[in-house]
Design a protein around this motif. Structure first.
Motif, PDB file in Angstrom:
ATOM      1  N   LYS A  43      20.519   4.845 -16.234  1.00  0.00           N
ATOM      2  CA  LYS A  43      19.773   3.612 -15.966  1.00  0.00           C
ATOM      3  C   LYS A  43      18.291   3.960 -16.030  1.00  0.00           C
ATOM      4  CE  LYS A  43      20.982   1.311 -12.298  1.00  0.00           C
ATOM      5  NZ  LYS A  43      21.418   0.864 -10.987  1.00  0.00           N
ATOM      6  N   ALA A  59      16.981  -1.076 -18.428  1.00  0.00           N
ATOM      7  CA  ALA A  59      17.934  -0.662 -19.452  1.00  0.00           C
ATOM      8  C   ALA A  59      19.081   0.115 -18.825  1.00  0.00           C
ATOM      9  CB  ALA A  59      17.237   0.198 -20.501  1.00  0.00           C
ATOM     10  N   THR A  61      22.366   2.612 -20.076  1.00  0.00           N
ATOM     11  CA  THR A  61      22.909   3.373 -21.190  1.00  0.00           C
ATOM     12  C   THR A  61      24.379   3.647 -20.944  1.00  0.00           C
ATOM     13  OG1 THR A  61      20.766   4.411 -21.547  1.00  0.00           O
ATOM     14  CG2 THR A  61      22.657   5.470 -22.569  1.00  0.00           C
ATOM     15  N   LYS A  68      25.883   7.200 -27.440  1.00  0.00           N
ATOM     16  CA  LYS A  68      25.152   6.482 -26.398  1.00  0.00           C
ATOM     17  C   LYS A  68      24.609   5.174 -26.966  1.00  0.00           C
ATOM     18  CE  LYS A  68      23.748  10.407 -23.603  1.00  0.00           C
ATOM     19  NZ  LYS A  68      22.631  11.139 -23.008  1.00  0.00           N
ATOM     20  N   LYS A  69      24.778   4.113 -26.187  1.00  0.00           N
ATOM     21  CA  LYS A  69      24.240   2.796 -26.541  1.00  0.00           C
ATOM     22  C   LYS A  69      23.482   2.267 -25.336  1.00  0.00           C
ATOM     23  CE  LYS A  69      26.887   0.546 -30.000  1.00  0.00           C
ATOM     24  NZ  LYS A  69      25.682   0.453 -30.699  1.00  0.00           N
ATOM     25  N   SER A  70      22.255   1.843 -25.565  1.00  0.00           N
ATOM     26  CA  SER A  70      21.430   1.292 -24.483  1.00  0.00           C
ATOM     27  C   SER A  70      21.230  -0.197 -24.688  1.00  0.00           C
ATOM     28  CB  SER A  70      20.078   1.992 -24.442  1.00  0.00           C
ATOM     29  OG  SER A  70      20.238   3.332 -24.063  1.00  0.00           O
TER      30      SER A  70
END
Length: 100
Positions: A43, A59, A61, A68-70
């Protein structure tokens, strides 16, 4: 050769339209929503400064299929995510739809 002001205006309008369309396509907003198993791995708060002042963005993650995708989330939902939490993530392009 004299340029017609109406043609210049229409050209700029067309360029703006194409730019907006490109950004929507590039962000995946026309793609189908995807659902996958995911884990919250981080975070972050991101401070952005401009001439109008400071803006804080939040954001989260996720680890999805080894990548990894944020996603940016609201200040209110940010507190609900816990690092290490696992669940089902639904997203569309760069937009988080649901995590449960």
């Amino acid at each position: 050769m004299k340029l017609d002001p109406n043609m210049i205006f229409l050209g700029l309008l067309a360029a703006l339209y194409l730019l907006v369309l490109y950004r929507l396509i590039a962000k995946g907003r026309f793609s189908k929503p995807k659902t996958a198993k995911a884990e919250v791995v981080g975070k972050q708060t991101v401070e952005q400064f401009s001439k109008y002042g400071k803006r804080v963005r939040y954001a989260v993650t996720f680890l999805v299929d080894g990548k990894k995708k944020s996603f940016y989330v609201s200040e209110f939902s940010y507190g609900g995510y816990r690092k290490g939490e696992k669940g089902k993530l639904t997203y569309q392009g760069d937009r988080l739809i649901d995590f449960s």
